[in-house]
Design an enzyme around this catalytic site. Structure first.
Site, PDB file in Angstrom:
ATOM      1  N   MET A 144       2.222  -9.363   9.140  1.00  0.00           N
ATOM      2  CA  MET A 144       2.032 -10.377   8.408  1.00  0.00           C
ATOM      3  C   MET A 144       3.263 -11.138   8.371  1.00  0.00           C
ATOM      4  O   MET A 144       4.161 -10.704   7.862  1.00  0.00           O
ATOM      5  CB  MET A 144       1.482 -10.038   6.853  1.00  0.00           C
ATOM      6  CG  MET A 144       0.704  -8.866   6.834  1.00  0.00           C
ATOM      7  SD  MET A 144       0.046  -8.653   4.921  1.00  0.00           S
ATOM      8  CE  MET A 144      -1.054  -7.215   5.331  1.00  0.00           C
ATOM      9  N   MET A 158      -1.520 -10.537  11.953  1.00  0.00           N
ATOM     10  CA  MET A 158      -2.156 -11.450  10.846  1.00  0.00           C
ATOM     11  C   MET A 158      -0.672 -12.406  10.953  1.00  0.00           C
ATOM     12  O   MET A 158      -0.183 -12.604   9.786  1.00  0.00           O
ATOM     13  CB  MET A 158      -2.444 -10.809   9.565  1.00  0.00           C
ATOM     14  CG  MET A 158      -3.517  -9.845   9.687  1.00  0.00           C
ATOM     15  SD  MET A 158      -3.861  -9.139   8.020  1.00  0.00           S
ATOM     16  CE  MET A 158      -2.890  -7.629   8.249  1.00  0.00           C
ATOM     17  N   GLY A 216      -4.124  -9.697   3.806  1.00  0.00           N
ATOM     18  CA  GLY A 216      -3.016 -10.343   3.176  1.00  0.00           C
ATOM     19  C   GLY A 216      -2.269  -9.022   2.352  1.00  0.00           C
ATOM     20  O   GLY A 216      -1.258  -8.961   2.011  1.00  0.00           O
ATOM     21  N   PHE A 217      -3.125  -8.231   1.638  1.00  0.00           N
ATOM     22  CA  PHE A 217      -2.961  -7.423   0.438  1.00  0.00           C
ATOM     23  C   PHE A 217      -3.756  -6.178   0.677  1.00  0.00           C
ATOM     24  O   PHE A 217      -5.033  -6.236   0.972  1.00  0.00           O
ATOM     25  CB  PHE A 217      -3.005  -7.955  -0.708  1.00  0.00           C
ATOM     26  CG  PHE A 217      -2.004  -9.112  -0.882  1.00  0.00           C
ATOM     27  CD1 PHE A 217      -0.755  -9.096  -1.502  1.00  0.00           C
ATOM     28  CD2 PHE A 217      -2.534 -10.410  -0.785  1.00  0.00           C
ATOM     29  CE1 PHE A 217       0.163 -10.053  -1.576  1.00  0.00           C
ATOM     30  CE2 PHE A 217      -1.759 -11.380  -0.861  1.00  0.00           C
ATOM     31  CZ  PHE A 217      -0.563 -11.219  -1.439  1.00  0.00           C
ATOM     32  N   GLY A 218      -3.330  -4.887   0.333  1.00  0.00           N
ATOM     33  CA  GLY A 218      -3.871  -3.620   0.447  1.00  0.00           C
ATOM     34  C   GLY A 218      -4.692  -3.537  -1.114  1.00  0.00           C
ATOM     35  O   GLY A 218      -4.413  -4.148  -1.885  1.00  0.00           O
ATOM     36  N   GLY A 219      -5.496  -2.440  -1.034  1.00  0.00           N
ATOM     37  CA  GLY A 219      -5.961  -2.066  -2.556  1.00  0.00           C
ATOM     38  C   GLY A 219      -7.472  -3.035  -2.901  1.00  0.00           C
ATOM     39  O   GLY A 219      -7.857  -2.807  -3.853  1.00  0.00           O
ATOM     40  N   ASP A 278     -11.607  -2.640   8.779  1.00  0.00           N
ATOM     41  CA  ASP A 278     -10.387  -2.672   7.832  1.00  0.00           C
ATOM     42  C   ASP A 278     -10.336  -3.309   6.573  1.00  0.00           C
ATOM     43  O   ASP A 278     -10.786  -4.600   6.464  1.00  0.00           O
ATOM     44  CB  ASP A 278      -9.194  -3.443   8.497  1.00  0.00           C
ATOM     45  CG  ASP A 278      -7.877  -3.307   8.063  1.00  0.00           C
ATOM     46  OD1 ASP A 278      -7.972  -2.624   6.809  1.00  0.00           O
ATOM     47  OD2 ASP A 278      -6.743  -3.941   8.562  1.00  0.00           O
ATOM     48  N   GLY A 279     -10.375  -2.529   5.332  1.00  0.00           N
ATOM     49  CA  GLY A 279     -10.508  -3.119   4.087  1.00  0.00           C
ATOM     50  C   GLY A 279     -11.248  -2.306   3.201  1.00  0.00           C
ATOM     51  O   GLY A 279     -12.418  -2.251   3.331  1.00  0.00           O
ATOM     52  N   GLY A 280     -10.624  -1.710   2.139  1.00  0.00           N
ATOM     53  CA  GLY A 280     -11.340  -1.173   1.180  1.00  0.00           C
ATOM     54  C   GLY A 280     -12.367   0.044   1.466  1.00  0.00           C
ATOM     55  O   GLY A 280     -13.480   0.401   0.837  1.00  0.00           O
ATOM     56  N   GLY A 312      -5.998   2.512   4.136  1.00  0.00           N
ATOM     57  CA  GLY A 312      -4.879   2.450   3.501  1.00  0.00           C
ATOM     58  C   GLY A 312      -4.644   3.341   2.121  1.00  0.00           C
ATOM     59  O   GLY A 312      -4.281   4.360   2.227  1.00  0.00           O
ATOM     60  N   SER A 313      -4.890   2.727   1.106  1.00  0.00           N
ATOM     61  CA  SER A 313      -4.787   3.196  -0.096  1.00  0.00           C
ATOM     62  C   SER A 313      -5.662   4.639  -0.466  1.00  0.00           C
ATOM     63  O   SER A 313      -5.214   5.440  -0.961  1.00  0.00           O
ATOM     64  CB  SER A 313      -5.079   2.398  -1.265  1.00  0.00           C
ATOM     65  OG  SER A 313      -6.483   1.823  -1.129  1.00  0.00           O
TER      66      SER A 313
END
Length: 220
Positions: free
Chosen positions: A41, A72, A146-149, A177-179, A199-200
């Protein structure tokens, strides 16, 4: 019904502990991760800033896993060569970030690297349909980048299904990708996902092996 291949798991290092990154990489690799996902990023295309080619260069001798670099960034054309030289195996760029998507995908492949294209939750598949013969991977963002979690955006499932329908016999992979949580994997595999970025749900767990196993627990 034709049996599907088991999905691949690409833990996102965005959620890893950078103070012990070497150990984090070794733990998820030993646990059965298939790729390592790097969220790059620039503070422009997305509001956060992470890492650059130097991180890829540092990781390359630490693992044999493919390094899946998700750019990104607002000017991806400036970063293809640096990431290629650093040791990336896959470079994915955003359709929203360039008006020269076809040329850049060709350039990535010209370095002997797999080329991916990503679209944000608000971007329709029509934005990339003409490029599907030029990619090795399509990355569907199931959160706002832009942000994890963040929480998984449910409308991403129908986007995956439509993409799988238009894929037909093309060899590209569908990545999401994401959640991503373990209870979503089965539904998403049925929709057409080949690669999960997590990720998380991996790195927030003390037992990395258990976390990876839960995400790779797929009913054949």
């Amino acid at each position: 019904m034709q049996s599907k291949k088991a999905p691949l798991l690409a833990p996102s290092l965005l959620s890893a502990d950078f103070a012990r990154l070497n150990d984090e990489v070794r733990e998820v690799e030993s646990a059965g991760a298939d790729w390592l996902h790097l969220d790059i990023m620039d503070g422009h295309f997305v509001p956060n800033i992470t890492a650059g080619p130097l991180l890829v260069q540092a990781l390359r001798p630490l693992t044999k896993l493919p390094l899946d670099c998700h750019l990104m960034v607002s000017e991806p054309e400036k970063w293809i060569v640096p990431f290629a030289k650093a040791g990336a195996d896959i470079i994915t760029i955003h359709a929203e970030a360039t008006k020269q998507l076809s040329r850049l995908l060709t350039e990535i492949r010209g370095h002997g690297i797999k080329a991916g294209v990503s679209i944000n939750p608000a971007t329709p598949l029509t934005a990339i349909e003409k490029n599907l013969d030029e990619v090795d991977l399509v990355l569907i963002m199931s959160v706002h980048p832009g942000f994890g979690g963040q929480k998984f955006i449910e409308s991403s499932i129908s986007k995956v299904t439509r993409l799988a329908d238009v894929r037909k016999d093309r060899p590209f992979l569908i990545e999401i990708d994401g959640g991503i949580q373990p209870d979503k994997v089965e539904e998403l595999v049925e929709a057409g996902v080949d690669v999960f970025v997590a990720g998380s749900s991996v790195f927030s767990q003390k037992n990395r092996a258990k976390a990876v196993a839960e995400l790779k627990k797929w009913k054949h």
